[in-house]
Enzyme design. Structure first.
Site, PDB file in Angstrom:
ATOM      1  N   ASP A 210       0.915  -1.198   0.004  1.00 10.23           N
ATOM      2  CA  ASP A 210      -0.192  -0.002  -0.018  1.00 10.23           C
ATOM      3  C   ASP A 210       0.988   1.311  -0.048  1.00 10.23           C
ATOM      4  OD1 ASP A 210      -2.230   1.879   0.424  1.00 10.23           O
ATOM      5  OD2 ASP A 210      -3.261   0.214   1.310  1.00 10.23           O
TER       6      ASP A 210
ATOM      7  N   GLN B 113      -5.060   3.925   1.178  1.00 11.39           N
ATOM      8  CA  GLN B 113      -6.052   2.920   0.795  1.00 11.39           C
ATOM      9  C   GLN B 113      -6.161   2.253  -0.537  1.00 11.39           C
ATOM     10  OE1 GLN B 113      -7.907   2.256   3.596  1.00 11.39           O
ATOM     11  NE2 GLN B 113      -8.706   4.111   4.582  1.00 11.39           N
ATOM     12  N   HIS B 114      -4.681   1.977  -0.862  1.00 11.57           N
ATOM     13  CA  HIS B 114      -4.580   1.297  -2.269  1.00 11.57           C
ATOM     14  C   HIS B 114      -3.889   0.106  -2.012  1.00 11.57           C
ATOM     15  CE1 HIS B 114      -3.404   5.701  -3.782  1.00 11.57           C
ATOM     16  NE2 HIS B 114      -4.838   5.570  -3.709  1.00 11.57           N
ATOM     17  N   THR B 115      -4.427  -0.931  -1.232  1.00 13.20           N
ATOM     18  CA  THR B 115      -3.866  -2.348  -0.861  1.00 13.20           C
ATOM     19  C   THR B 115      -3.905  -3.045  -1.871  1.00 13.20           C
ATOM     20  OG1 THR B 115      -4.962  -1.920   1.325  1.00 13.20           O
ATOM     21  CG2 THR B 115      -3.932  -4.020   0.960  1.00 13.20           C
TER      22      THR B 115
END
Length: 493
Positions: free
Chosen positions: A283, A435-437
């Protein structure tokens, strides 16, 4: 064919596969499937995922770094996180595709992926070109720079010598430019609207069921044969496609006995397949830098997003691994669900987007209601901390630029940019995530290039879990691309 979805890729599957009248598609959505989305979910000036307790959001307890708890938000509604995120729809960079092609083969090269990227979009700025499409379901429009703060950001970037990057969905050198967004005239268009709630919804071979969370996948004799819904109902299918997102998908696989054997045994789960699911997590760490306007600047007309600046860190890729994203709505407004919050500061969101895996996701109980342990592993290395300092310092330089001084009276609080140690402590006290998992069910070790789970026939993953590491830009557009590529593969089969 059944899928469980909270991510943006799921509706792509459902529409593409239901085009074949010989394929019966059942969509199981954990959240609601509204016939008409509430206005606040479609208002592009708001970010529902930033609002604590929003009914369209599910949160996962996590840890950003030792002693730093966090609640990670994901969409729990048709369209998944494309319903609650910021509407940022920026393509991955060529360097990302090069890395994915190493893991998954030539099908993931930029050249092979470009036709899919063109086909999924309706680019309202460029129309049909060699790089862009004009007939796809996802509208793409770049944010305007008319707002005084956005114009000042552009002028400050130029003052500091950064190049213009007018089209961030082309492979131009990184610099300043407007943000491609899946929002048009102030309205967010999520994948549920774009792919399912039109003509596709009337197809007799397509069923979309809301409020039907999935607890596990049924595997018999090395083949996935169905799923167990939250109410205990078993739905059988010839193909199972998981699109629940990079946090829920690995947890669901673990509950199905697919994951690291030692961890599953400790959790009391019978092992079906020993795979490194959840062994890595990728992330982008993020810091908010707030600044005080000199005068009332007014709210945004169409989107909370202003401009974006991308630049390389001191040892980062030329494609640019640092991002400074502008918010035209105060953070208090994004958290509170209000566009106008008079007298409150505006913000930049500074993040490090160097592709790397630093975290993990581990299931600790066979009870599906017990959340997994999620560790982002941020700021572990000296390079991690240095890049974060560089992102913050670049942001403060924008705020201090003469051109930005036309609208800005300075940062809300002093930022200790002159001392590495003090700045590290300042960052640690304010650390967040983009929040870019990605990367929890990676191509290569866990699934093949088509998302097929190794050793379990009839089971696929089609969300950002399969990317070996998060891309150099936010992954929303890539999530939709994954759905398009994977659906095309299955249709060919």
């Amino acid at each position: 064919c059944s899928w469980s979805g909270r991510a943006g890729a799921g509706p792509c599957w459902a529409r593409a596969l239901s085009e074949d009248p010989g394929c019966e598609v059942v969509v199981l959505e954990a959240g609601p499937v509204p016939s008409a989305f509430p206005g606040d979910l479609l208002d592009a000036r708001l970010v529902p995922g930033a609002r604590p307790g929003h009914p369209a959001v599910r949160t996962f307890p996590a840890r950003l770094a030792p002693g730093m708890p966090y609640m990670a938000a994901r969409g729990r509604v048709l369209g998944g996180s494309t319903t609650v995120n910021g509407g940022y729809f920026v393509r991955a960079r060529r360097a990302d595709f090069d890395r994915w092609a190493e893991a998954g083969g030539d099908g993931w090269s930029y050249e092979r992926a470009l036709p899919f990227m063109r086909a999924l979009e309706n680019d309202l700025d460029h129309g049909a070109t060699a790089l862009h499409g004009d007939r796809g379901p996802m509208p793409v429009r770049r944010t305007g720079l008319e707002h005084p703060a956005a114009a000042a950001f552009r002028d400050a970037a130029r003052e500091l010598g950064y190049p213009d990057e007018p089209d961030k969905n082309a492979e131009e050198p990184p610099g300043f430019g407007p943000v491609p967004s899946n929002s048009v005239d102030g309205r967010r268009v999520n994948t549920g609207l774009a792919y399912l709630l039109g003509a596709a919804s009337a197809r007799p071979n397509l069923t979309v069921a809301g409020g039907r969370g999935v607890r596990s996948v049924v595997v018999r004799g090395g083949r996935a044969t169905g799923v167990v819904a939250a109410d205990g109902t078993v739905l059988e299918a010839d193909e199972i496609v998981l699109c629940a997102g990079a946090l829920a998908t690995p947890h669901l696989l673990h509950l199905s006995g697919i994951g690291p054997a030692a961890d599953l045994e400790r959790a009391g789960i019978a092992v079906v397949r020993d795979l490194p699911v959840g062994a890595a997590l990728s992330d982008h760490p993020q810091i908010v830098v707030e600044w005080t306007p000199r005068r009332p600047l007014g709210g945004p007309s169409g989107s909370w997003l202003g401009g974006a600046l991308h630049l390389p860190s001191s040892d980062g890729p030329a494609a640019g691994d640092l991002e400074i994203l502008q918010s035209l709505v105060p953070m208090a407004g994004l958290v509170g669900g209000r566009v106008a919050v008079p007298g409150m500061p505006l913000a930049f969101l500074a993040s490090v987007q160097t592709p790397r895996t630093s975290g993990s996701l581990r299931t600790v109980s066979a009870d599906p209601d017990v959340p997994p342990e999620i560790d982002y592993g941020y700021l572990r290395t000296g390079a991690d901390r240095r890049r974060m300092r560089e992102a913050v310092r670049a942001t403060v330089a924008i705020v201090r630029a003469g051109a930005f001084g036309e609208v800005c009276a300075g940062t809300v609080e002093p930022v200790p940019v002159d001392d590495d140690g003090v700045l590290d402590a300042w960052i640690r006290a304010r650390l967040g995530t983009s929040q870019h998992t990605c990367g929890t069910v990676p191509m290569g070790p866990a699934v093949d290039a088509r998302g097929r789970v190794h050793g379990v026939r009839g089971l696929r993953v089609a969300d950002t879990s399969i990317l070996p590491a998060a891309p150099l830009r936010g992954p929303a557009a890539t999530a939709v691309l994954i759905g398009e590529i994977a659906a095309a593969d299955l249709r060919r089969e």
